[in-house]
Design a protein around this motif. Structure first.
Motif, short mmCIF file in Angstrom:
data_model
loop_
_atom_site.label_atom_id
_atom_site.label_comp_id
_atom_site.label_asym_id
_atom_site.label_seq_id
_atom_site.Cartn_x
_atom_site.Cartn_y
_atom_site.Cartn_z
N THR A 23 -6.89 24.13 -2.01
CA THR A 23 -5.95 23.84 -0.93
C THR A 23 -6.47 24.51 0.34
O THR A 23 -6.03 24.20 1.45
N ARG A 24 -7.43 25.43 0.15
CA ARG A 24 -7.93 26.23 1.26
C ARG A 24 -9.33 26.71 0.92
O ARG A 24 -9.59 27.08 -0.23
N VAL A 25 -10.22 26.69 1.89
CA VAL A 25 -11.60 27.11 1.66
C VAL A 25 -11.94 28.24 2.63
O VAL A 25 -11.68 28.14 3.84
N LEU A 26 -12.50 29.33 2.08
CA LEU A 26 -13.02 30.42 2.92
C LEU A 26 -14.54 30.35 2.89
O LEU A 26 -15.14 30.26 1.82
N PHE A 27 -15.15 30.37 4.06
CA PHE A 27 -16.61 30.47 4.16
C PHE A 27 -16.93 31.90 4.56
O PHE A 27 -16.53 32.36 5.63
N MET A 28 -17.62 32.61 3.66
CA MET A 28 -17.99 34.00 3.95
C MET A 28 -19.43 34.08 4.41
O MET A 28 -20.31 33.38 3.90
N ASP A 29 -19.66 34.93 5.40
CA ASP A 29 -21.00 35.13 5.94
C ASP A 29 -21.13 36.57 6.40
O ASP A 29 -20.27 37.06 7.15
N GLU A 30 -22.14 37.26 5.88
CA GLU A 30 -22.42 38.65 6.27
C GLU A 30 -21.19 39.55 6.16
O GLU A 30 -20.88 40.34 7.04
N ASN A 50 -18.13 25.70 12.81
CA ASN A 50 -18.93 26.93 12.83
C ASN A 50 -20.41 26.59 12.55
O ASN A 50 -20.72 25.90 11.58
N GLU A 51 -21.30 27.10 13.38
CA GLU A 51 -22.73 26.76 13.25
C GLU A 51 -23.32 27.26 11.93
O GLU A 51 -24.12 26.58 11.30
N ARG A 52 -22.93 28.46 11.52
CA ARG A 52 -23.46 29.01 10.25
C ARG A 52 -22.97 28.18 9.06
O ARG A 52 -23.70 27.94 8.11
N LEU A 53 -21.71 27.73 9.14
CA LEU A 53 -21.17 26.88 8.09
C LEU A 53 -21.92 25.54 8.05
O LEU A 53 -22.28 25.06 6.98
N LYS A 54 -22.14 24.94 9.21
CA LYS A 54 -22.90 23.68 9.28
C LYS A 54 -24.26 23.85 8.63
O LYS A 54 -24.70 23.00 7.85
N SER A 55 -24.94 24.94 8.97
CA SER A 55 -26.28 25.19 8.43
C SER A 55 -26.22 25.37 6.92
O SER A 55 -27.05 24.81 6.18
N PHE A 56 -25.21 26.10 6.44
CA PHE A 56 -25.05 26.33 4.99
C PHE A 56 -24.81 25.01 4.27
O PHE A 56 -25.46 24.71 3.26
N SER A 80 -25.52 22.00 5.17
CA SER A 80 -26.69 21.10 5.23
C SER A 80 -27.68 21.40 4.11
O SER A 80 -28.43 20.53 3.69
N LYS A 81 -27.65 22.63 3.62
CA LYS A 81 -28.59 23.02 2.54
C LYS A 81 -28.01 22.76 1.14
O LYS A 81 -28.76 22.62 0.18
N VAL A 82 -26.69 22.74 1.04
CA VAL A 82 -26.09 22.67 -0.31
C VAL A 82 -25.43 21.32 -0.63
O VAL A 82 -25.13 21.04 -1.79
N LEU A 83 -25.20 20.50 0.37
CA LEU A 83 -24.53 19.21 0.10
C LEU A 83 -25.57 18.11 -0.09
O LEU A 83 -26.62 18.13 0.53
#
Length: 260
Positions: free
Chosen positions: A224-231, A249-255, A257-260
């Motif tokens: 129902t909710r997603v947390l994106f953790m970075d550093e 979020n740019e870091r989320l976009k980059s992440f 792009s690598k996993v989807l």
């Protein structure tokens, strides 16, 4: 009269954790309400598993506080009482190798009820408690189609079977919230589905859960909710649609792009 707003089931305030000079979690404040399915994603080393382990104090926070049902756990005298209500499922199953599947499942609930019997001076025979918990355990095993494994030992089971039994073992304590720490990362690919489908079933039944996972499709379907953790920080906290379909979020976009 104004309705009282609901109290979070799990709450962190300024939660930080360091290992030596390495700051792994940085000032995380978060509320999780009953019925929410919170999925935590992010790159390796971003602090996801450490955060989950801090919620039931398997890791003691360096700073900040954790609350469960309004009670502060960080300095709680009876931490075990709260931990009983927080089921935890690990990457590597953590089943007791010397106990049968059935005994793995009934060990904690039987002990909890014996403690309650001593505390309240109840006159329930131990035999009755064991019989009742055995019946519950067998019903849980039947639910996942593994009742015939009740007298087997963990070493004879597949990874998927071990993980489903680890989940059932947590359910035997009637938890208020389930914490899943990358529950499929140690499994062979063909076994991942059977574990995820059990977690999805629990989600559909309304179980509050916080799940660290690398399975993006599962994260999108169940949360129902997603947390994106970075550093060590929660960089994004949004709905699955906001996180996966329209990331800002740019870091989320980059992440992604690598996993989807």
């Amino acid at each position: 009269m104004q309705e009282e707003s609901p109290q979070p089931l799990v709450k962190t305030v300024g939660l930080s954790k360091s290992f030596g000079n390495t700051e792994v979690l940085k000032d995380i404040s978060l509320d999780v309400f009953e019925g929410e399915k919170v999925v935590i994603i992010g790159p390796s080393g971003s602090g996801k598993s450490t955060f989950l382990r801090c919620l039931n104090l398997l890791e003691k926070p360096t700073d900040g506080a954790v609350y469960f049902e309004g009670n502060e756990l960080t300095h709680a005298a009876h931490l075990e009482e709260y931990r009983k209500k927080m089921g935890m499922v690990f990457q590597h199953f953590n089943l007791f190798p010397h106990l049968t599947v059935l005994k793995n499942i009934i060990l904690a609930p039987v002990e909890a009820r014996l403690q309650e019997r001593r505390k309240k001076k109840l006159k329930i025979p131990k035999k009755q408690i064991v019989a009742e918990e055995t019946a519950r355990a067998m019903a849980l095993l039947a639910r996942i189609g593994l009742e015939e494994k009740a007298s087997a030992y963990p070493s004879t089971l597949s990874g998927g079977q071990k993980q489903r039994i680890a989940i059932v073992r947590s359910l035997a304590m009637n938890p208020k919230v389930m914490l899943f720490d990358e529950p499929t990362s140690a499994l062979d690919p063909e076994m991942v589905g059977e574990v995820l489908s059990l977690i999805k079933e629990l989600a559909d039944e309304g179980m509050t859960m916080i799940v660290v996972t690398h399975e993006m499709r599962f994260a999108r379907e169940v949360s129902t909710r997603v947390l994106f953790m970075d550093e060590g920080k929660v960089a994004v906290d949004g709905t699955p649609q906001e996180v996966f379909d329209a990331p800002q979020n740019e870091r989320l976009k980059s992440f992604l792009s690598k996993v989807l």
